[in-house]
Motif scaffolding. Structure first.
Motif, PDB file in Angstrom:
ATOM      1  N   GLY A 133       0.900  -1.137   0.109  1.00  0.00           N
ATOM      2  CA  GLY A 133      -0.008   0.223  -0.014  1.00  0.00           C
ATOM      3  C   GLY A 133       0.900   1.223  -0.108  1.00  0.00           C
ATOM      4  O   GLY A 133       0.171   2.304  -0.131  1.00  0.00           O
ATOM      5  N   GLY A 134       2.111   0.958   0.158  1.00  0.00           N
ATOM      6  CA  GLY A 134       2.978   2.204   0.360  1.00  0.00           C
ATOM      7  C   GLY A 134       3.247   2.607  -1.220  1.00  0.00           C
ATOM      8  O   GLY A 134       3.163   2.096  -2.234  1.00  0.00           O
ATOM      9  N   ARG A 135       3.717   3.921  -1.396  1.00  0.00           N
ATOM     10  CA  ARG A 135       4.298   4.607  -2.565  1.00  0.00           C
ATOM     11  C   ARG A 135       5.625   5.268  -2.485  1.00  0.00           C
ATOM     12  O   ARG A 135       6.076   5.563  -1.533  1.00  0.00           O
ATOM     13  CB  ARG A 135       3.175   5.723  -2.921  1.00  0.00           C
ATOM     14  N   LEU A 136       6.175   4.902  -3.646  1.00  0.00           N
ATOM     15  CA  LEU A 136       7.404   5.787  -3.929  1.00  0.00           C
ATOM     16  C   LEU A 136       7.569   6.476  -5.138  1.00  0.00           C
ATOM     17  O   LEU A 136       6.825   5.866  -6.110  1.00  0.00           O
ATOM     18  CB  LEU A 136       8.584   4.776  -3.762  1.00  0.00           C
ATOM     19  N   PRO A 137       8.514   7.425  -5.513  1.00  0.00           N
ATOM     20  CA  PRO A 137       8.385   8.059  -6.686  1.00  0.00           C
ATOM     21  C   PRO A 137       9.008   6.983  -7.960  1.00  0.00           C
ATOM     22  O   PRO A 137      10.033   6.347  -7.587  1.00  0.00           O
ATOM     23  CB  PRO A 137       9.570   9.131  -6.569  1.00  0.00           C
ATOM     24  N   ALA A 138       8.422   7.030  -8.792  1.00  0.00           N
ATOM     25  CA  ALA A 138       8.743   5.988 -10.123  1.00  0.00           C
ATOM     26  C   ALA A 138      10.145   5.907 -10.462  1.00  0.00           C
ATOM     27  O   ALA A 138      10.805   5.147 -10.576  1.00  0.00           O
ATOM     28  CB  ALA A 138       7.700   5.913 -11.203  1.00  0.00           C
ATOM     29  N   HIS A 139      10.665   7.195 -10.675  1.00  0.00           N
ATOM     30  CA  HIS A 139      11.992   7.397 -11.204  1.00  0.00           C
ATOM     31  C   HIS A 139      13.277   6.658 -10.463  1.00  0.00           C
ATOM     32  O   HIS A 139      14.107   6.422 -10.922  1.00  0.00           O
ATOM     33  CB  HIS A 139      12.411   9.021 -11.280  1.00  0.00           C
ATOM     34  N   ALA A 140      12.997   6.812  -9.139  1.00  0.00           N
ATOM     35  CA  ALA A 140      13.966   6.066  -8.203  1.00  0.00           C
ATOM     36  C   ALA A 140      13.996   4.562  -7.745  1.00  0.00           C
ATOM     37  O   ALA A 140      14.790   4.094  -7.117  1.00  0.00           O
ATOM     38  CB  ALA A 140      14.041   7.223  -6.839  1.00  0.00           C
ATOM     39  N   THR A 141      12.873   3.938  -8.278  1.00  0.00           N
ATOM     40  CA  THR A 141      13.009   2.631  -8.121  1.00  0.00           C
ATOM     41  C   THR A 141      13.030   1.769  -9.194  1.00  0.00           C
ATOM     42  O   THR A 141      12.741   2.061 -10.429  1.00  0.00           O
ATOM     43  CB  THR A 141      11.577   2.162  -7.253  1.00  0.00           C
ATOM     44  N   GLY A 142      13.544   0.396  -9.096  1.00  0.00           N
ATOM     45  CA  GLY A 142      13.641  -0.523 -10.070  1.00  0.00           C
ATOM     46  C   GLY A 142      12.197  -0.755 -10.633  1.00  0.00           C
ATOM     47  O   GLY A 142      11.909  -0.698 -12.097  1.00  0.00           O
ATOM     48  N   VAL A 143      11.231  -1.223  -9.992  1.00  0.00           N
ATOM     49  CA  VAL A 143       9.753  -1.427 -10.519  1.00  0.00           C
ATOM     50  C   VAL A 143       9.292  -0.180 -11.076  1.00  0.00           C
ATOM     51  O   VAL A 143       8.653  -0.171 -12.327  1.00  0.00           O
ATOM     52  CB  VAL A 143       8.708  -1.837  -9.577  1.00  0.00           C
ATOM     53  N   GLY A 144       9.593   1.036 -10.597  1.00  0.00           N
ATOM     54  CA  GLY A 144       9.029   2.291 -11.280  1.00  0.00           C
ATOM     55  C   GLY A 144       9.632   2.377 -12.729  1.00  0.00           C
ATOM     56  O   GLY A 144       9.014   3.052 -13.455  1.00  0.00           O
ATOM     57  N   GLN A 145      10.964   2.194 -12.721  1.00  0.00           N
ATOM     58  CA  GLN A 145      11.800   2.381 -14.153  1.00  0.00           C
ATOM     59  C   GLN A 145      10.978   1.463 -15.089  1.00  0.00           C
ATOM     60  O   GLN A 145      10.991   1.832 -16.224  1.00  0.00           O
ATOM     61  CB  GLN A 145      13.210   2.305 -13.781  1.00  0.00           C
ATOM     62  N   SER A 193      18.443  -0.778 -10.246  1.00  0.00           N
ATOM     63  CA  SER A 193      18.237   0.426  -9.534  1.00  0.00           C
ATOM     64  C   SER A 193      19.141   0.244  -8.263  1.00  0.00           C
ATOM     65  O   SER A 193      18.873  -0.528  -7.524  1.00  0.00           O
ATOM     66  CB  SER A 193      16.925   0.816  -9.009  1.00  0.00           C
ATOM     67  N   ASP A 194      20.481   0.854  -8.371  1.00  0.00           N
ATOM     68  CA  ASP A 194      21.481   0.545  -7.250  1.00  0.00           C
ATOM     69  C   ASP A 194      21.542   1.859  -6.513  1.00  0.00           C
ATOM     70  O   ASP A 194      21.941   2.714  -6.962  1.00  0.00           O
ATOM     71  CB  ASP A 194      22.815   0.210  -8.066  1.00  0.00           C
ATOM     72  N   GLY A 195      21.108   1.897  -5.255  1.00  0.00           N
ATOM     73  CA  GLY A 195      21.427   2.912  -4.110  1.00  0.00           C
ATOM     74  C   GLY A 195      20.454   3.880  -4.470  1.00  0.00           C
ATOM     75  O   GLY A 195      20.925   5.134  -3.871  1.00  0.00           O
ATOM     76  N   GLN A 196      19.668   3.903  -5.022  1.00  0.00           N
ATOM     77  CA  GLN A 196      18.771   5.173  -5.482  1.00  0.00           C
ATOM     78  C   GLN A 196      17.877   5.515  -4.264  1.00  0.00           C
ATOM     79  O   GLN A 196      17.386   6.638  -4.343  1.00  0.00           O
ATOM     80  CB  GLN A 196      17.938   5.066  -6.889  1.00  0.00           C
ATOM     81  N   ILE A 197      17.202   4.461  -3.445  1.00  0.00           N
ATOM     82  CA  ILE A 197      16.385   5.040  -2.390  1.00  0.00           C
ATOM     83  C   ILE A 197      17.122   5.035  -1.066  1.00  0.00           C
ATOM     84  O   ILE A 197      17.219   5.718  -0.316  1.00  0.00           O
ATOM     85  CB  ILE A 197      15.392   4.047  -2.337  1.00  0.00           C
ATOM     86  N   GLU A 198      17.957   3.709  -0.889  1.00  0.00           N
ATOM     87  CA  GLU A 198      18.705   3.853   0.206  1.00  0.00           C
ATOM     88  C   GLU A 198      20.071   3.079  -0.395  1.00  0.00           C
ATOM     89  O   GLU A 198      20.231   2.094  -1.197  1.00  0.00           O
ATOM     90  CB  GLU A 198      18.193   2.742   1.412  1.00  0.00           C
ATOM     91  N   LEU A 199      21.330   3.629   0.069  1.00  0.00           N
ATOM     92  CA  LEU A 199      22.484   3.163  -0.275  1.00  0.00           C
ATOM     93  C   LEU A 199      22.846   1.748  -0.231  1.00  0.00           C
ATOM     94  O   LEU A 199      23.621   1.102  -0.799  1.00  0.00           O
ATOM     95  CB  LEU A 199      23.651   3.966   0.155  1.00  0.00           C
ATOM     96  N   ILE A 200      22.319   1.164   0.794  1.00  0.00           N
ATOM     97  CA  ILE A 200      22.611  -0.336   1.288  1.00  0.00           C
ATOM     98  C   ILE A 200      21.776  -1.166   0.355  1.00  0.00           C
ATOM     99  O   ILE A 200      22.129  -2.420   0.532  1.00  0.00           O
ATOM    100  CB  ILE A 200      22.215  -0.417   2.559  1.00  0.00           C
TER     101      ILE A 200
END
Length: 261
Positions: A133-145, A193-200
């Motif tokens: 149910g959570g959301r994240l900006p599409a450009h910064a996630t693998g699924v979003g891209q 998507s490498d480290g775009q939301i969290e570096l870890i």
């Protein structure tokens, strides 16, 4: 609160504002907190919250605070990307989890954001910010891209040409870079998507196709960024995505599997 400047908020607007006041960070709100968050008089908030409680959209705990009720979950499950998609995907998400014991996610696109409709995570999996149910900006996630790469032109333009929220030094932050990444996703059939939301953490994602052969969702596995070669995960993620697409009746997946279509 998304109100038109040309008319005052209606009762429906106020009800939706009240429901929208709850969040993952604030799942429990007192009447006073609700009143402040939706900018309504206490008496109006009390009346609307009472009606919603009677309908099961809200529930009150022993201390008198409000939480979202199960009735809303029942309604939400009727959405086009609800129960049918999750039920079709679960066996393949579980297989992918068993192969990795990391975070496995299923997401759909809603404007410039992705909404996570399912997630499996183990005790030892890398920490992630996502939740069902959570959301994240599409450009910064693998699924979003993945989803953006196959989205209609107007949706892509809204994201590519708009401000791009930066989470880490690795987050895509320019129009040119995002356009190149989306072109790579279309060409390769997956996103890393490498480290775009969290570096870890890094994610490997692939598209899920519906019966109309359009991209309906995306799946990903999120693993520790350090010591992981994401290319080794691509075959398993793509295979799981093809399996879900096949169950959904995607012609391209049926052809790939050799099944009649």
């Amino acid at each position: 609160m998304r109100h038109s400047a040309q008319r005052p908020p209606s009762v429906v607007d106020r009800v939706l504002d009240l429901l929208g006041a709850f969040s993952a960070e604030r799942p429990r709100l007192t009447l006073s907190e609700l009143s402040r968050r939706v900018d309504l008089p206490l008496s109006t908030t009390h009346r609307l919250a009472g009606e919603l409680t009677r309908r099961g959209a809200l529930v009150r705990d022993e201390a008198g605070a409000y939480r979202v009720g199960l009735w809303l979950w029942e309604v939400a499950s009727l959405a086009p990307h609800g129960a049918e998609l999750r039920e079709s995907a679960m066996p393949f998400l579980e297989d992918l989890y068993e192969a990795t014991h990391q975070n496995v996610q299923l997401a759909v696109l809603d404007g410039p954001e992705v909404v996570y409709v399912e997630r499996i995570s183990g005790r030892g999996a890398v920490n992630v910010l996502t939740r069902v149910g959570g959301r994240l900006p599409a450009h910064a996630t693998g699924v979003g891209q993945v989803l953006l790469a196959h989205a209609p032109a107007d949706v892509q333009a809204e994201v590519v040409e708009g401000p791009l929220k930066v989470f880490t030094p690795k987050t895509i932050s320019s129009e040119g870079e995002l356009r190149r990444v989306l072109a790579d996703v279309r060409r390769n059939g997956y996103a890393i998507s490498d480290g775009q939301i969290e570096l870890i953490a890094l994610s490997v994602a692939a598209p899920v196709y519906g019966s109309d052969d359009e991209v309906a969702a995306a799946i990903s596995v999120v693993v520790p960024a350090e010591g992981t070669d994401p290319r080794t995960l691509v075959p398993a993620v793509r295979a799981a995505a093809r399996g879900i697409s096949r169950v959904l009746g995607a012609p391209r997946a049926l052809k790939t599997s050799g099944e009649p279509h």
